[in-house]
Design a protein around this motif. Structure first.
Motif, PDB file in Angstrom:
ATOM      1  N   VAL A  67      35.348  37.317  46.305  1.00  6.79           N
ATOM      2  CA  VAL A  67      35.387  35.870  46.571  1.00  6.79           C
ATOM      3  C   VAL A  67      36.793  35.462  46.991  1.00  6.79           C
ATOM      4  O   VAL A  67      36.974  34.737  47.979  1.00  6.79           O
ATOM      5  CB  VAL A  67      34.936  35.064  45.325  1.00  6.79           C
ATOM      6  N   PHE A  68      37.798  35.928  46.269  1.00 11.25           N
ATOM      7  CA  PHE A  68      39.184  35.579  46.603  1.00 11.25           C
ATOM      8  C   PHE A  68      39.551  36.081  48.002  1.00 11.25           C
ATOM      9  O   PHE A  68      40.233  35.392  48.754  1.00 11.25           O
ATOM     10  CB  PHE A  68      40.158  36.182  45.583  1.00 11.25           C
ATOM     11  N   ARG A  69      39.086  37.297  48.344  1.00 15.71           N
ATOM     12  CA  ARG A  69      39.372  37.848  49.677  1.00 15.71           C
ATOM     13  C   ARG A  69      38.713  37.001  50.758  1.00 15.71           C
ATOM     14  O   ARG A  69      39.330  36.664  51.766  1.00 15.71           O
ATOM     15  CB  ARG A  69      38.896  39.298  49.759  1.00 15.71           C
ATOM     16  N   GLU A  70      37.453  36.641  50.536  1.00 13.43           N
ATOM     17  CA  GLU A  70      36.728  35.823  51.519  1.00 13.43           C
ATOM     18  C   GLU A  70      37.363  34.453  51.711  1.00 13.43           C
ATOM     19  O   GLU A  70      37.298  33.884  52.803  1.00 13.43           O
ATOM     20  CB  GLU A  70      35.265  35.672  51.089  1.00 13.43           C
ATOM     21  N   LYS A  71      37.991  33.922  50.678  1.00  8.28           N
ATOM     22  CA  LYS A  71      38.634  32.607  50.744  1.00  8.28           C
ATOM     23  C   LYS A  71      40.095  32.693  51.172  1.00  8.28           C
ATOM     24  O   LYS A  71      40.783  31.686  51.254  1.00  8.28           O
ATOM     25  CB  LYS A  71      38.526  31.882  49.395  1.00  8.28           C
ATOM     26  N   GLY A  72      40.580  33.907  51.441  1.00  8.40           N
ATOM     27  CA  GLY A  72      41.948  34.074  51.916  1.00  8.40           C
ATOM     28  C   GLY A  72      43.002  33.997  50.832  1.00  8.40           C
ATOM     29  O   GLY A  72      44.182  33.822  51.125  1.00  8.40           O
ATOM     30  N   ILE A  73      42.600  34.163  49.581  1.00 10.13           N
ATOM     31  CA  ILE A  73      43.537  34.088  48.457  1.00 10.13           C
ATOM     32  C   ILE A  73      44.194  35.442  48.199  1.00 10.13           C
ATOM     33  O   ILE A  73      45.347  35.508  47.791  1.00 10.13           O
ATOM     34  CB  ILE A  73      42.814  33.605  47.172  1.00 10.13           C
ATOM     35  N   VAL A  74      43.455  36.533  48.407  1.00 10.89           N
ATOM     36  CA  VAL A  74      44.021  37.868  48.237  1.00 10.89           C
ATOM     37  C   VAL A  74      43.742  38.697  49.482  1.00 10.89           C
ATOM     38  O   VAL A  74      42.823  38.410  50.246  1.00 10.89           O
ATOM     39  CB  VAL A  74      43.469  38.625  46.996  1.00 10.89           C
ATOM     40  N   GLU A  75      44.544  39.710  49.645  1.00 10.51           N
ATOM     41  CA  GLU A  75      44.348  40.677  50.724  1.00 10.51           C
ATOM     42  C   GLU A  75      43.978  42.008  50.080  1.00 10.51           C
ATOM     43  O   GLU A  75      44.612  42.432  49.111  1.00 10.51           O
ATOM     44  CB  GLU A  75      45.641  40.824  51.518  1.00 10.51           C
ATOM     45  N   GLU A  76      42.931  42.632  50.597  1.00 12.54           N
ATOM     46  CA  GLU A  76      42.548  43.952  50.111  1.00 12.54           C
ATOM     47  C   GLU A  76      43.306  44.995  50.908  1.00 12.54           C
ATOM     48  O   GLU A  76      43.282  44.993  52.136  1.00 12.54           O
ATOM     49  CB  GLU A  76      41.041  44.157  50.254  1.00 12.54           C
ATOM     50  N   MET A  77      43.984  45.862  50.187  1.00 17.24           N
ATOM     51  CA  MET A  77      44.785  46.906  50.817  1.00 17.24           C
ATOM     52  C   MET A  77      44.100  48.241  50.551  1.00 17.24           C
ATOM     53  O   MET A  77      44.064  48.705  49.420  1.00 17.24           O
ATOM     54  CB  MET A  77      46.203  46.896  50.222  1.00 17.24           C
ATOM     55  N   ASN A  78      43.550  48.828  51.597  1.00 19.68           N
ATOM     56  CA  ASN A  78      42.843  50.090  51.463  1.00 19.68           C
ATOM     57  C   ASN A  78      43.646  51.165  52.169  1.00 19.68           C
ATOM     58  O   ASN A  78      43.970  51.031  53.346  1.00 19.68           O
ATOM     59  CB  ASN A  78      41.443  49.976  52.067  1.00 19.68           C
ATOM     60  N   TYR A  79      43.943  52.220  51.455  1.00 13.74           N
ATOM     61  CA  TYR A  79      44.750  53.298  52.018  1.00 13.74           C
ATOM     62  C   TYR A  79      43.958  54.583  52.187  1.00 13.74           C
ATOM     63  O   TYR A  79      44.517  55.666  52.239  1.00 13.74           O
ATOM     64  CB  TYR A  79      45.987  53.539  51.152  1.00 13.74           C
ATOM     65  N   ASP A  81      41.991  55.989  50.057  1.00 17.28           N
ATOM     66  CA  ASP A  81      41.601  56.665  48.826  1.00 17.28           C
ATOM     67  C   ASP A  81      40.449  55.895  48.176  1.00 17.28           C
ATOM     68  O   ASP A  81      39.893  54.975  48.760  1.00 17.28           O
ATOM     69  CB  ASP A  81      42.789  56.818  47.867  1.00 17.28           C
ATOM     70  N   ALA A  82      40.113  56.238  46.976  1.00 15.28           N
ATOM     71  CA  ALA A  82      38.924  55.682  46.326  1.00 15.28           C
ATOM     72  C   ALA A  82      39.075  54.218  45.916  1.00 15.28           C
ATOM     73  O   ALA A  82      38.085  53.506  45.823  1.00 15.28           O
ATOM     74  CB  ALA A  82      38.569  56.524  45.111  1.00 15.28           C
ATOM     75  N   SER A  83      40.288  53.758  45.656  1.00 13.28           N
ATOM     76  CA  SER A  83      40.425  52.405  45.128  1.00 13.28           C
ATOM     77  C   SER A  83      41.358  51.547  45.977  1.00 13.28           C
ATOM     78  O   SER A  83      42.447  51.962  46.329  1.00 13.28           O
ATOM     79  CB  SER A  83      40.924  52.445  43.686  1.00 13.28           C
ATOM     80  N   SER A  84      40.881  50.356  46.274  1.00 14.44           N
ATOM     81  CA  SER A  84      41.693  49.390  46.999  1.00 14.44           C
ATOM     82  C   SER A  84      42.671  48.744  46.039  1.00 14.44           C
ATOM     83  O   SER A  84      42.427  48.645  44.844  1.00 14.44           O
ATOM     84  CB  SER A  84      40.802  48.294  47.596  1.00 14.44           C
ATOM     85  N   ARG A  85      43.738  48.252  46.593  1.00  6.68           N
ATOM     86  CA  ARG A  85      44.703  47.455  45.838  1.00  6.68           C
ATOM     87  C   ARG A  85      44.611  46.030  46.365  1.00  6.68           C
ATOM     88  O   ARG A  85      44.220  45.817  47.515  1.00  6.68           O
ATOM     89  CB  ARG A  85      46.108  48.002  45.989  1.00  6.68           C
ATOM     90  N   PHE A  86      44.975  45.076  45.526  1.00 11.79           N
ATOM     91  CA  PHE A  86      44.828  43.674  45.895  1.00 11.79           C
ATOM     92  C   PHE A  86      46.176  42.981  45.816  1.00 11.79           C
ATOM     93  O   PHE A  86      46.919  43.129  44.848  1.00 11.79           O
ATOM     94  CB  PHE A  86      43.785  42.999  45.006  1.00 11.79           C
ATOM     95  N   ASP A  87      46.463  42.230  46.859  1.00 15.38           N
ATOM     96  CA  ASP A  87      47.742  41.553  47.015  1.00 15.38           C
ATOM     97  C   ASP A  87      47.489  40.063  47.112  1.00 15.38           C
ATOM     98  O   ASP A  87      46.715  39.619  47.962  1.00 15.38           O
ATOM     99  CB  ASP A  87      48.419  42.067  48.294  1.00 15.38           C
ATOM    100  N   PHE A  88      48.110  39.298  46.239  1.00 11.91           N
ATOM    101  CA  PHE A  88      47.993  37.848  46.300  1.00 11.91           C
ATOM    102  C   PHE A  88      48.746  37.382  47.533  1.00 11.91           C
ATOM    103  O   PHE A  88      49.939  37.634  47.685  1.00 11.91           O
ATOM    104  CB  PHE A  88      48.572  37.210  45.034  1.00 11.91           C
ATOM    105  N   VAL A  89      48.052  36.737  48.456  1.00 13.81           N
ATOM    106  CA  VAL A  89      48.629  36.357  49.737  1.00 13.81           C
ATOM    107  C   VAL A  89      49.340  35.013  49.603  1.00 13.81           C
ATOM    108  O   VAL A  89      48.716  34.010  49.287  1.00 13.81           O
ATOM    109  CB  VAL A  89      47.532  36.258  50.825  1.00 13.81           C
ATOM    110  N   THR A  90      50.649  35.006  49.823  1.00  9.01           N
ATOM    111  CA  THR A  90      51.393  33.753  49.820  1.00  9.01           C
ATOM    112  C   THR A  90      52.108  33.549  51.148  1.00  9.01           C
ATOM    113  O   THR A  90      52.109  32.464  51.690  1.00  9.01           O
ATOM    114  CB  THR A  90      52.429  33.724  48.679  1.00  9.01           C
ATOM    115  N   THR A  91      52.708  34.576  51.649  1.00  4.83           N
ATOM    116  CA  THR A  91      53.409  34.504  52.932  1.00  4.83           C
ATOM    117  C   THR A  91      53.214  35.844  53.640  1.00  4.83           C
ATOM    118  O   THR A  91      52.829  36.837  53.015  1.00  4.83           O
ATOM    119  CB  THR A  91      54.928  34.289  52.742  1.00  4.83           C
TER     120      THR A  91
END
Length: 146
Positions: A67-79, A81-91
């Motif tokens: 939900v946060f990704r769809e609303k532009g609040i977080v960015e999913e960082m996929n490298y 591997d098996a698990s994505s990391r999540f970054d709170f998008v501010t700038t």
């Protein structure tokens, strides 16, 4: 009010304005993302919050992050591997990644602000976004080697 609380308040306001109901679990996940700056996985978020919400599942964390990704609040960082990391998008910012321990640190480099315009001009592409990652060894891992 400190910066993390201001970011949290802005995120909550944005979500509510877009019709997303704010549950205690959702608020806690947002709070974790805005105060940690660690680019966590969903499992790391779950482990950090499970003591506060014993009935919360990993699926709840994933669903909220979606939900946060769809609303532009977080960015999913996929490298890859098996698990994505999540970054709170501010700038707009970039990432320095330790190849030894996986630590991710944000950095800003304003010179790259025009990279999308230049890339579009040189290639004819319609550019949607870009991402920059720089890889190396963090100071902690450097000191552990010596």
């Amino acid at each position: 009010m400190d910066v993390a609380n201001e970011m949290l308040d802005d995120a909550v306001k944005s979500l509510r304005e877009s019709g997303v109901r704010m549950t205690p679990q959702r608020h806690a996940i947002l709070e974790y993302l805005t105060t940690g700056h660690t680019h966590p996985t969903a499992d790391e978020i779950y482990r950090a919050l499970e003591h506060r919400f014993p009935n919360m599942s990993v699926a709840t964390v994933y669903n909220n992050l979606r939900v946060f990704r769809e609303k532009g609040i977080v960015e999913e960082m996929n490298y890859g591997d098996a698990s994505s990391r999540f970054d709170f998008v501010t700038t707009r910012h970039y990432h320095m990644i330790c190849e030894n321990c996986g630590k991710i640190v944000d950095f800003n480099y304003p010179v790259l602000d025009d990279v999308e315009t230049v890339a579009a001009h040189l290639t004819g592409f319609k550019v949607d976004r870009h991402r920059l990652e720089v890889y190396g060894t963090c100071p902690d891992c450097q000191s552990n080697v010596q």
